[in-house]
Design a protein around this motif. Structure first.
Motif, short mmCIF file in Angstrom:
data_model
loop_
_atom_site.label_atom_id
_atom_site.label_comp_id
_atom_site.label_asym_id
_atom_site.label_seq_id
_atom_site.Cartn_x
_atom_site.Cartn_y
_atom_site.Cartn_z
N GLU A 150 0.83 -1.21 0.00
CA GLU A 150 0.00 0.00 0.00
C GLU A 150 0.86 1.25 0.00
O GLU A 150 0.49 2.28 -0.60
N ALA A 151 2.00 1.22 0.68
CA ALA A 151 2.91 2.37 0.68
C ALA A 151 3.46 2.61 -0.73
O ALA A 151 3.55 3.76 -1.18
N LYS A 152 3.82 1.54 -1.42
CA LYS A 152 4.29 1.68 -2.80
C LYS A 152 3.20 2.24 -3.69
O LYS A 152 3.43 3.11 -4.54
N GLU A 153 1.97 1.73 -3.51
CA GLU A 153 0.85 2.22 -4.31
C GLU A 153 0.54 3.68 -3.99
O GLU A 153 0.20 4.46 -4.89
N THR A 154 0.69 4.08 -2.73
CA THR A 154 0.48 5.48 -2.35
C THR A 154 1.45 6.39 -3.08
O THR A 154 1.05 7.42 -3.64
N ILE A 163 1.16 2.36 7.04
CA ILE A 163 1.38 2.71 5.64
C ILE A 163 2.11 4.04 5.52
O ILE A 163 3.08 4.18 4.76
N LEU A 164 1.66 5.04 6.29
CA LEU A 164 2.30 6.36 6.24
C LEU A 164 3.75 6.30 6.69
O LEU A 164 4.62 6.97 6.11
N MET A 193 10.31 5.05 2.70
CA MET A 193 10.70 4.91 1.29
C MET A 193 11.21 6.22 0.71
O MET A 193 12.07 6.21 -0.18
N GLN A 194 10.71 7.33 1.20
CA GLN A 194 11.12 8.63 0.68
C GLN A 194 12.42 9.13 1.29
O GLN A 194 13.20 9.80 0.62
N HIS A 195 12.69 8.81 2.56
CA HIS A 195 13.80 9.41 3.28
C HIS A 195 14.89 8.45 3.69
O HIS A 195 16.01 8.87 4.00
N LEU A 196 14.58 7.15 3.74
CA LEU A 196 15.57 6.16 4.13
C LEU A 196 15.65 5.07 3.08
O LEU A 196 15.27 3.93 3.31
N PRO A 197 16.13 5.42 1.88
CA PRO A 197 16.14 4.43 0.79
C PRO A 197 17.07 3.27 1.08
O PRO A 197 18.16 3.43 1.62
N THR A 198 16.59 2.08 0.75
CA THR A 198 17.38 0.86 0.84
C THR A 198 17.24 0.14 -0.48
O THR A 198 16.36 0.46 -1.29
#
Length: 298
Positions: free
Chosen positions: A184-188, A260-261, A267-272
């Motif tokens: 859901e986070a990816k879809e958001t 989800i948030l 995903m936006q601030h701590l990319p892996t």
């Protein structure tokens, strides 16, 4: 008569009751996503077909199933292991499948939680595409679940099906929704970057399905989503009327929204390496499985 597909993954606690509820049909096909428990063993005790196929996503699994496993009958019904077919629903499905005006039907679920029907805070009646003419309905991915693509006119059934959403315990529910929240986070992120809200469907949608989808797209853009979701479910939808189970259900859904948030922020601030993967709902996942196996019960 119509065929029934049952989708499974580690469903040893539910699969027997699900199959037995579906035995009104003489063509049942269990499509298992390579379970590691006794799901296949239990399912194989019944006079049905059991097929295993590696899981990529909900939409892709359904599409593969429809393309690769021919049903005995022209009409098919999709059932999941924690759901049940009822005699009343089966009879209406038989009757509806004889109508040449429609290629598919939406069916409403009754969410069962803490031995209680969560009638109000689940947006009941909340419809899913379940009964359709084979070859006329396909599925695409959306978040952790799927959306149908229909080649023709659809309608709605009056009968409903029970959905025992926590039949395997709260720990399993939390584990499952932890996985779902990542999708859901990816879809958001994808919807915020490339999607849009269909305002016409939101206010003038012809069906509950169209309005709910537009509301979902709008909700992705609202601030304080967890709090808003709780207030909406508990007070506006009437979750307070569902008693103790309703309070627990609304709290869990708000927590799920918050999770989800948090993952969106991550995903936006701590990319892996894992979280930098393409966020498109049509993402292609490498197939590491060897072969597809098929087990036919005697």
């Amino acid at each position: 008569m119509f065929s029934i597909y049952i989708l499974t993954y580690n469903e040893e606690l539910d699969i027997a009751a699900c199959i037995e509820s579906a035995m009104l049909s003489d063509d049942i096909i269990v499509v298992d996503s390579c379970s590691s428990d006794r799901t296949v063993e239990i399912a194989s005790r019944y006079p049905i077909r059991v097929v295993q196929h590696p899981f990529k996503s909900h939409g892709q699994q359904r599409t593969w199933m429809l393309e690769s496993i021919p049903p005995k009958y022209e009409w098919v019904y999709i059932l999941e292991a924690d759901e049940r077919m009822t005699p009343e629903l089966f009879a209406e499905c038989v009757q509806a499948s004889q109508n040449p005006d429609y290629i598919g039907y939406y069916v409403a679920e009754r969410v069962m939680f803490m031995n209680h029907w969560i009638r109000y805070s689940t947006q009941y009646p909340r419809y899913q595409m379940r009964l359709f003419r084979h070859g006329k309905v396909w599925f695409t991915d959306y978040g952790h679940t799927e959306r149908e693509v229909c080649e023709g006119v659809t309608s709605f059934l009056k009968e409903t099906y029970p959905h025992y959403t926590s039949s395997k315990g709260l720990s399993r529910w939390i584990e499952k929704h932890n996985r779902y929240s990542t999708d859901e986070a990816k879809e958001t992120l994808y919807q915020l970057q490339q999607g849009k809200v269909n305002w016409r469907d939101l206010f003038l949608g012809k069906s509950e399905v169209e309005r709910r989808r537009a509301l979902k797209d709008l909700s992705l853009r609202l601030p304080a989503r967890p709090l808003l979701r709780f207030l909406y479910m508990y007070f506006i939808l009437g979750g307070c009327l569902d008693g103790r189970a309703g309070m627990a259900w609304c709290t869990l859904q708000a927590f799920y929204e918050y999770l989800i948030l948090l993952k969106v922020w991550e995903m936006q601030h701590l990319p892996t390496p894992n979280l930098e993967a393409k966020i498109s709902p049509d993402m292609e996942i490498p197939n590491t499985a060897s072969t597809t196996t098929k087990v036919d019960a005697v």
